[in-house]
Design a protein around this motif. Sequence first.
Motif, short mmCIF file in Angstrom:
data_model
loop_
_atom_site.label_atom_id
_atom_site.label_comp_id
_atom_site.label_asym_id
_atom_site.label_seq_id
_atom_site.Cartn_x
_atom_site.Cartn_y
_atom_site.Cartn_z
N ALA A 34 0.83 -1.21 0.00
CA ALA A 34 0.00 0.00 0.00
C ALA A 34 0.87 1.26 0.00
CB ALA A 34 -0.93 -0.01 1.21
N VAL A 35 1.95 1.25 0.79
CA VAL A 35 2.87 2.39 0.82
C VAL A 35 3.51 2.60 -0.56
CG1 VAL A 35 5.06 3.23 1.75
CG2 VAL A 35 3.35 2.27 3.28
N ILE A 36 3.92 1.51 -1.19
CA ILE A 36 4.51 1.59 -2.52
C ILE A 36 3.51 2.19 -3.51
CG2 ILE A 36 5.26 0.18 -4.48
CD1 ILE A 36 6.52 -1.72 -2.37
N THR A 37 2.27 1.75 -3.42
CA THR A 37 1.23 2.28 -4.31
C THR A 37 1.05 3.78 -4.07
OG1 THR A 37 0.14 0.12 -4.17
CG2 THR A 37 -1.11 1.93 -5.16
N GLY A 38 1.04 4.17 -2.79
CA GLY A 38 0.94 5.59 -2.47
C GLY A 38 2.11 6.38 -3.00
N ALA A 39 3.31 5.81 -2.95
CA ALA A 39 4.49 6.48 -3.49
C ALA A 39 4.36 6.70 -4.99
CB ALA A 39 5.74 5.68 -3.17
N CYS A 40 3.74 5.73 -5.68
CA CYS A 40 3.51 5.89 -7.12
C CYS A 40 2.53 7.03 -7.39
CB CYS A 40 3.00 4.58 -7.71
SG CYS A 40 4.24 3.27 -7.83
N VAL A 41 1.52 7.17 -6.55
CA VAL A 41 0.58 8.28 -6.68
C VAL A 41 1.32 9.60 -6.47
CG1 VAL A 41 -1.41 9.41 -5.58
CG2 VAL A 41 -1.47 6.96 -6.11
N GLU A 42 2.23 9.63 -5.51
CA GLU A 42 3.00 10.86 -5.27
C GLU A 42 3.92 11.18 -6.44
OE1 GLU A 42 4.82 9.98 -1.55
OE2 GLU A 42 3.03 10.50 -0.38
N LEU A 43 4.26 10.18 -7.24
CA LEU A 43 5.05 10.43 -8.45
C LEU A 43 4.19 10.92 -9.61
CD1 LEU A 43 7.50 7.37 -8.43
CD2 LEU A 43 8.12 9.78 -8.18
N GLY A 44 2.87 10.92 -9.44
CA GLY A 44 2.00 11.46 -10.46
C GLY A 44 0.97 10.50 -11.02
N ALA A 45 0.93 9.25 -10.55
CA ALA A 45 -0.08 8.29 -11.03
C ALA A 45 -1.46 8.70 -10.56
CB ALA A 45 0.26 6.88 -10.55
N ASP A 46 -2.48 8.29 -11.30
CA ASP A 46 -3.87 8.63 -10.98
C ASP A 46 -4.33 7.83 -9.77
OD1 ASP A 46 -6.54 9.24 -10.89
OD2 ASP A 46 -7.03 8.45 -12.87
N PRO A 47 -4.69 8.50 -8.66
CA PRO A 47 -5.12 7.75 -7.47
C PRO A 47 -6.46 7.06 -7.64
CG PRO A 47 -5.44 10.11 -7.13
CD PRO A 47 -4.68 9.96 -8.43
N ALA A 48 -7.27 7.50 -8.59
CA ALA A 48 -8.59 6.88 -8.78
C ALA A 48 -8.46 5.40 -9.12
CB ALA A 48 -9.36 7.61 -9.87
N VAL A 49 -7.34 5.02 -9.71
CA VAL A 49 -7.13 3.63 -10.13
C VAL A 49 -6.97 2.71 -8.93
CG1 VAL A 49 -5.62 2.10 -11.44
CG2 VAL A 49 -6.09 4.40 -12.30
N CYS A 50 -6.39 3.24 -7.84
CA CYS A 50 -6.05 2.37 -6.72
C CYS A 50 -6.73 2.75 -5.40
CB CYS A 50 -4.53 2.38 -6.51
SG CYS A 50 -3.86 4.05 -6.24
N ALA A 51 -7.31 3.95 -5.33
CA ALA A 51 -7.85 4.41 -4.06
C ALA A 51 -8.90 3.48 -3.45
CB ALA A 51 -8.42 5.83 -4.20
N PRO A 52 -9.85 2.95 -4.24
CA PRO A 52 -10.86 2.10 -3.59
C PRO A 52 -10.29 0.92 -2.81
CG PRO A 52 -11.58 2.74 -5.79
CD PRO A 52 -10.15 3.17 -5.66
N VAL A 53 -9.35 0.20 -3.41
CA VAL A 53 -8.82 -0.98 -2.71
C VAL A 53 -7.90 -0.55 -1.57
CG1 VAL A 53 -6.84 -1.29 -4.28
CG2 VAL A 53 -7.75 -3.25 -3.02
N ILE A 54 -7.15 0.53 -1.75
CA ILE A 54 -6.27 0.99 -0.67
C ILE A 54 -7.09 1.45 0.53
CG2 ILE A 54 -4.64 2.80 0.02
CD1 ILE A 54 -3.30 0.75 -1.70
N LEU A 55 -8.11 2.27 0.30
CA LEU A 55 -8.90 2.81 1.41
C LEU A 55 -9.75 1.75 2.08
CD1 LEU A 55 -9.87 6.28 -0.07
CD2 LEU A 55 -8.12 5.77 1.64
N ASP A 56 -10.31 0.82 1.29
CA ASP A 56 -11.06 -0.29 1.90
C ASP A 56 -10.15 -1.12 2.81
OD1 ASP A 56 -13.39 0.46 0.69
OD2 ASP A 56 -13.35 -1.07 -0.87
N SER A 57 -8.95 -1.40 2.31
CA SER A 57 -8.01 -2.19 3.10
C SER A 57 -7.53 -1.42 4.32
CB SER A 57 -6.80 -2.60 2.23
OG SER A 57 -7.22 -3.39 1.12
N ALA A 58 -7.32 -0.11 4.17
CA ALA A 58 -6.88 0.71 5.29
C ALA A 58 -7.95 0.76 6.37
CB ALA A 58 -6.54 2.12 4.81
#
Length: 350
Positions: free
Chosen positions: A70-94
């Motif tokens: 999840a942290v790695i995925t967040g780091a990719c978002v901070e590099l400019g990736a679209d968070p909409a692609v991963c936010a649902p699964v990250i936030l549900d898991s969080a």
Amino acid sequence: MITDDRRPLKLAVDRLQAAAAARASGDFADAVNAVLAALPQSDRRDASDAVPRLAKLLPDTPVWLQGMVAVITGACVELGADPAVCAPVILDSARDAVRRAAEFPAIWAAAGGGALPVPQSVDPSAEAIDQLGGASAGEEALLGLMAWWQVQQWELATVAMLSHRPIRDGLAERAQFRAEAERLALVGPYPLESMRHIVRMVDDEPMLVLHRPSGTAYRMRMGGLGDNRQLLTLLADTLVGGGHVPGVAPHPAAVGLARDTPFGPGTNPPSANVSAQFALANPDGTLIDPEGCPDDITFTDGIRFLVLDAPRTPLTWTAGRLFPVVSGSLVLDAVLSPEESRTWAAKASH
């Protein structure tokens, strides 16, 4: 043409997928380390390619590594990736991890544990696992322990997602998320300030502000404010700097840092220092903590109603934003007439 050997992040995610398919936990851990090593060499394109693959991979990740993925995925978002692609699964898991972590103290007590374990390594300690019953411990107990150990990782991932307003706007079960995070912060190893504040962040929110010493009132609109120190900075700029009330206006550099000026360690000038011009209160007389967040302001007649009094004690801080990538705003929509101001003043306790 960029070949795969020049895209280490893609190769590392390939390794993650292969390890997940083979259910090889050791290989998966090595692949996670390879991803972490590849991130500093990656750009927005690499991150955008990786995010949908990481989001799909998260449910199949060994539970003891889910927080790190999840942290790695967040780091990719901070590099400019679209968070909409991963936010649902990250936030549900969080949310699930925060709930389990909040329930863990009761599980630990039931297992006869003493002081709650403090995570000091990536993986749960052997002592903590043994205390729960080792290999014979129930699944809920082990999942609770994993969540307890990884909660700081889930906080980082949550902040990365919710630093984007469209994701905040779509946050489901916000009240439950907030309640579990606050419950966990009371007993957990970390205060979770960033998670608790960003879950409560308000956007484009109307607010009625009464400056009690002058008897004047204002309609404002705020958004993207991480804490009340940021709000205090912008209130002083708007009201004192705007010539509406007496006081010392913050330096323009401080105002910029509270709004959208980029900043980082060691970059804040001396002019970024701010002195409180107001004490914050709700209309019932309860004080609002400067270290709290604007969601602490309660509603009166359908609108947040903030009362400003003279500061009770000196308070200074360095201007900035709790969430550097989120721009803060405070807009003055209207100065109320003396009659309207008196009406609102009558609604506030003295």
